[in-house]
Design a protein around this motif. Structure first.
Motif, PDB file in Angstrom:
ATOM      1  N   ARG A  13       0.728  -1.325  -0.167  1.00 53.12           N
ATOM      2  CA  ARG A  13      -0.092  -0.069  -0.042  1.00 53.12           C
ATOM      3  C   ARG A  13       0.849   1.109  -0.063  1.00 53.12           C
ATOM      4  NH1 ARG A  13      -1.581  -4.020  -1.460  1.00 53.12           N
ATOM      5  NH2 ARG A  13      -2.910  -5.083  -0.261  1.00 53.12           N
ATOM      6  N   SER A  21     -10.990  -2.570  -1.779  1.00 54.85           N
ATOM      7  CA  SER A  21     -11.240  -3.394  -0.308  1.00 54.85           C
ATOM      8  C   SER A  21     -10.346  -2.802   0.714  1.00 54.85           C
ATOM      9  CB  SER A  21     -10.892  -4.933  -0.407  1.00 54.85           C
ATOM     10  OG  SER A  21      -9.548  -5.044  -0.746  1.00 54.85           O
ATOM     11  N   ASN A  22      -9.046  -2.442   0.432  1.00 54.76           N
ATOM     12  CA  ASN A  22      -8.381  -1.686   1.453  1.00 54.76           C
ATOM     13  C   ASN A  22      -8.997  -0.506   2.076  1.00 54.76           C
ATOM     14  OD1 ASN A  22      -5.763  -2.711  -0.466  1.00 54.76           O
ATOM     15  ND2 ASN A  22      -5.987  -3.590   1.391  1.00 54.76           N
ATOM     16  N   SER A  24     -12.109   0.197   1.816  1.00 52.23           N
ATOM     17  CA  SER A  24     -13.276   0.020   2.621  1.00 52.23           C
ATOM     18  C   SER A  24     -12.845  -0.371   3.799  1.00 52.23           C
ATOM     19  CB  SER A  24     -14.123  -1.030   1.865  1.00 52.23           C
ATOM     20  OG  SER A  24     -14.605  -0.481   0.691  1.00 52.23           O
ATOM     21  N   ARG A  25     -12.131  -1.094   4.075  1.00 49.12           N
ATOM     22  CA  ARG A  25     -11.527  -1.578   5.606  1.00 49.12           C
ATOM     23  C   ARG A  25     -11.028  -0.524   6.289  1.00 49.12           C
ATOM     24  NH1 ARG A  25     -12.099  -3.906   9.825  1.00 49.12           N
ATOM     25  NH2 ARG A  25     -10.561  -4.624  11.077  1.00 49.12           N
ATOM     26  N   SER A  26     -10.428   0.680   5.586  1.00 51.42           N
ATOM     27  CA  SER A  26     -10.018   1.762   6.288  1.00 51.42           C
ATOM     28  C   SER A  26     -11.133   2.483   6.676  1.00 51.42           C
ATOM     29  CB  SER A  26      -8.997   2.531   5.225  1.00 51.42           C
ATOM     30  OG  SER A  26      -8.519   3.607   5.967  1.00 51.42           O
ATOM     31  N   SER A  27     -11.910   2.735   5.553  1.00 46.02           N
ATOM     32  CA  SER A  27     -13.233   3.735   6.516  1.00 46.02           C
ATOM     33  C   SER A  27     -13.858   2.831   7.622  1.00 46.02           C
ATOM     34  CB  SER A  27     -14.032   3.576   4.941  1.00 46.02           C
ATOM     35  OG  SER A  27     -15.309   4.100   5.717  1.00 46.02           O
ATOM     36  N   GLU A  28     -14.082   1.459   7.669  1.00 48.27           N
ATOM     37  CA  GLU A  28     -14.536   0.700   8.722  1.00 48.27           C
ATOM     38  C   GLU A  28     -13.903   1.113  10.038  1.00 48.27           C
ATOM     39  OE1 GLU A  28     -14.840  -3.205   7.506  1.00 48.27           O
ATOM     40  OE2 GLU A  28     -16.394  -2.909   6.050  1.00 48.27           O
ATOM     41  N   VAL A  29     -12.386   1.050  10.229  1.00 51.85           N
ATOM     42  CA  VAL A  29     -11.663   1.223  11.057  1.00 51.85           C
ATOM     43  C   VAL A  29     -11.830   2.470  11.765  1.00 51.85           C
ATOM     44  CG1 VAL A  29      -9.339   1.179  11.973  1.00 51.85           C
ATOM     45  CG2 VAL A  29     -10.054  -0.499  10.458  1.00 51.85           C
TER      46      VAL A  29
END
Length: 59
Positions: A13, A21-22, A24-29
């Motif tokens: 990254r 997907s990275n 999206s995961r960053s947004s969730e965290v």
């Protein structure tokens, strides 16, 4: 004569574009981080010390 061999290290990254997907995961965290209003109380003494540092260095 001695020589050094440097291996190129790929940092995920950083040297490679992130996937959706990275992101999206960053947004969730991020959404699970505590809000600004949920910060712990800071003692008045610490705030005075910080103010002194800011004044000393013209910040």
């Amino acid at each position: 004569m001695a020589t050094a061999v440097l291996h190129h290290q790929v940092i995920p990254r950083l040297h490679v574009a992130p996937y959706l997907s990275n992101l999206s995961r960053s947004s969730e965290v991020y959404n699970y981080l505590p809000g600004d209003a949920d910060q712990p109380h800071v003692a008045e003494e610490h705030l005075k010390n910080l103010a002194g540092i800011f004044l000393r260095y013209n910040v």
